[in-house]
Design a protein around this motif. Structure first.
Motif, mmCIF file in Angstrom:
data_model
loop_
_atom_site.group_PDB
_atom_site.id
_atom_site.type_symbol
_atom_site.label_atom_id
_atom_site.label_comp_id
_atom_site.label_asym_id
_atom_site.label_seq_id
_atom_site.Cartn_x
_atom_site.Cartn_y
_atom_site.Cartn_z
ATOM 1 N N TYR A 5 0.867 -1.303 -0.078
ATOM 2 C CA TYR A 5 -0.010 0.231 -0.088
ATOM 3 C C TYR A 5 0.958 1.232 0.093
ATOM 4 O O TYR A 5 1.562 1.552 1.149
ATOM 5 C CB TYR A 5 -0.939 -0.149 1.215
ATOM 6 C CG TYR A 5 -1.960 1.127 1.382
ATOM 7 C CD1 TYR A 5 -2.241 2.078 0.401
ATOM 8 C CD2 TYR A 5 -2.550 1.299 2.668
ATOM 9 C CE1 TYR A 5 -3.165 2.821 0.459
ATOM 10 C CE2 TYR A 5 -3.451 2.250 2.682
ATOM 11 C CZ TYR A 5 -3.856 3.214 1.604
ATOM 12 O OH TYR A 5 -4.642 3.818 1.811
ATOM 13 N N MET A 6 1.006 2.000 -1.184
ATOM 14 C CA MET A 6 1.786 3.013 -1.117
ATOM 15 C C MET A 6 1.111 4.327 -1.228
ATOM 16 O O MET A 6 -0.023 4.780 -2.017
ATOM 17 C CB MET A 6 2.770 2.798 -2.647
ATOM 18 C CG MET A 6 3.158 1.557 -3.026
ATOM 19 S SD MET A 6 4.115 0.988 -1.262
ATOM 20 C CE MET A 6 5.746 1.205 -2.209
ATOM 21 N N ASP A 35 0.103 -2.673 -7.085
ATOM 22 C CA ASP A 35 -0.067 -2.491 -5.837
ATOM 23 C C ASP A 35 -1.149 -1.266 -5.479
ATOM 24 O O ASP A 35 -1.673 -0.697 -6.304
ATOM 25 C CB ASP A 35 1.304 -1.964 -5.034
ATOM 26 C CG ASP A 35 2.219 -3.138 -4.961
ATOM 27 O OD1 ASP A 35 1.755 -4.252 -4.487
ATOM 28 O OD2 ASP A 35 3.420 -3.105 -5.326
ATOM 29 N N LYS A 36 -1.617 -1.120 -4.288
ATOM 30 C CA LYS A 36 -2.486 -0.134 -3.955
ATOM 31 C C LYS A 36 -1.888 1.167 -3.856
ATOM 32 O O LYS A 36 -0.896 1.199 -2.914
ATOM 33 C CB LYS A 36 -3.275 -0.666 -2.634
ATOM 34 C CG LYS A 36 -4.451 -0.147 -2.005
ATOM 35 C CD LYS A 36 -5.014 -0.922 -0.879
ATOM 36 C CE LYS A 36 -5.574 0.062 0.190
ATOM 37 N NZ LYS A 36 -6.152 -0.670 1.267
ATOM 38 N N GLY A 229 4.199 -1.523 2.972
ATOM 39 C CA GLY A 229 3.877 -0.449 2.170
ATOM 40 C C GLY A 229 4.518 0.898 2.505
ATOM 41 O O GLY A 229 5.315 0.867 3.508
ATOM 42 N N ALA A 230 4.351 2.080 1.993
ATOM 43 C CA ALA A 230 5.130 3.491 2.196
ATOM 44 C C ALA A 230 4.217 4.411 2.296
ATOM 45 O O ALA A 230 2.959 4.543 1.549
ATOM 46 C CB ALA A 230 6.188 3.555 1.546
ATOM 47 N N VAL A 243 6.363 7.677 -9.057
ATOM 48 C CA VAL A 243 5.892 6.430 -9.868
ATOM 49 C C VAL A 243 6.949 5.398 -9.440
ATOM 50 O O VAL A 243 6.850 4.253 -9.278
ATOM 51 C CB VAL A 243 6.177 6.941 -11.346
ATOM 52 C CG1 VAL A 243 5.970 5.705 -12.194
ATOM 53 C CG2 VAL A 243 4.843 7.772 -11.521
ATOM 54 N N PRO A 244 8.312 5.465 -9.379
ATOM 55 C CA PRO A 244 9.172 4.418 -8.920
ATOM 56 C C PRO A 244 9.150 3.970 -7.806
ATOM 57 O O PRO A 244 9.444 2.685 -7.455
ATOM 58 C CB PRO A 244 10.523 5.053 -9.100
ATOM 59 C CG PRO A 244 10.458 6.535 -9.732
ATOM 60 C CD PRO A 244 9.105 6.891 -9.731
ATOM 61 N N ILE A 245 8.597 4.653 -6.812
ATOM 62 C CA ILE A 245 8.116 4.058 -5.679
ATOM 63 C C ILE A 245 6.979 3.072 -5.674
ATOM 64 O O ILE A 245 6.875 2.170 -4.925
ATOM 65 C CB ILE A 245 7.773 5.286 -4.450
ATOM 66 C CG1 ILE A 245 9.341 5.915 -4.266
ATOM 67 C CG2 ILE A 245 7.389 4.857 -3.130
ATOM 68 C CD1 ILE A 245 9.181 7.141 -3.558
ATOM 69 N N ALA A 246 5.860 4.033 -6.212
ATOM 70 C CA ALA A 246 4.565 3.363 -6.091
ATOM 71 C C ALA A 246 4.344 2.031 -7.069
ATOM 72 O O ALA A 246 3.670 0.996 -6.952
ATOM 73 C CB ALA A 246 3.466 4.346 -6.550
#
Ligand code: PEP
Length: 249
Positions: A5-6, A35-36, A229-230, A243-246
């Motif tokens: 969950y990002m 992912d969410k 998640g973050a 975007v590169p994190i999510a």
């Protein structure tokens, strides 16, 4: 497969036009996200961002909400107002709310219960300051925030709740807890939840890490078994870093 969950917390950044531009970029870039993903723009941009992300899987989140549904509460925003705009999740008890606006565990708990009652999924933020960590009070502080924040939450409602562990000293500072340190605190949070509910509830709980999450540290943090998640501040303000994190995998 594990789902993360990002969430992006835009804080007091971006005009309506800037928010919509970022939302459009994210909608396009995250179309196939595994992912969410949630974004929490400022209140003033919620309606426009809600329109922009329509048809995507991105969740619209709020950064805070008032502890009542209506009434003489100047400056507050009700969960009913948020729902009307398509908001589905709400960040509660962020350290900036706790420390700059003196929100107490009791107030945050009222908001958590009201969010659940109103059908909004709360992200309950917890975390210690550097002074508290150095004084050996991490578990006392975080344990209390978890226990008080979840007070009265029914076992059946727990899956609606996400906890975000955000060490205050790592927010916006460029300092990140090491993945092992963060994982250990997440495991501790699970142990607290297990004592409040049961082991299955603790295992199923989604616990985000927040504090200077960036494209180059997200993978090692998410590789840890207790990090689900973050919650991202600074790096969520640009598509090139969010975007590169999510979509880190
Ligand atoms: C936050 O404010 O929740 C946060 C984690 O900020 P940053 O990513 O900028 O450290």
């Amino acid at each position: 497969m594990r789902t993360y969950y990002m969430a992006g917390n835009w804080k007091m950044h971006k005009t309506v036009a800037e928010s919509v531009a970022l939302a459009n970029e994210l909608k396009q870039a995250l179309a196939g996200a595994k992912d969410k993903v949630m974004v929490a723009p400022p209140f003033t941009a919620l309606a426009a961002v809600g329109q922009a992300i329509k048809g995507s899987s991105i969740i619209l989140g709020a950064q805070n909400m008032g502890p009542d549904t209506q009434g003489a509460h100047t400056g507050e925003v009700s969960p009913l107002m948020l729902k009307e705009l398509g908001v589905r999740a709400v960040i509660l008890g962020h350290s900036e709310r706790r420390h700059s606006y003196f929100e107490t565990d009791e107030l945050i708990n009222r908001k958590v219960l009201l969010a659940i009652e109103q059908g909004l999924d709360p992200i309950l933020c917890v975390g210690e300051t550097l002074a508290e960590r150095e004084a050996g009070r991490l578990e006392a502080v975080v344990g209390t925030q978890v226990r008080e924040g979840l007070k009265g939450v029914a076992r059946g409602d727990l899956p609606k709740v996400t906890i975000a562990y955000e060490p205050v000293w790592a927010i916006g500072t460029g300092k990140t807890a090491t993945p092992d340190d963060a994982d250990a605190v997440h495991a501790f949070i699970r142990s607290v939840v297990a004592t409040m509910y049961d082991g299955d509830a603790a295992k199923a709980l989604c616990i985000q890490y927040g504090g200077s999450v960036k494209p180059d540290n997200v993978a090692e943090l998410m590789a840890k078994p207790n990090i689900d998640g973050a919650l991202v501040g600074g790096a969520s303000l640009k598509a090139e870093s969010f975007v590169p994190i999510a979509a880190f995998r």
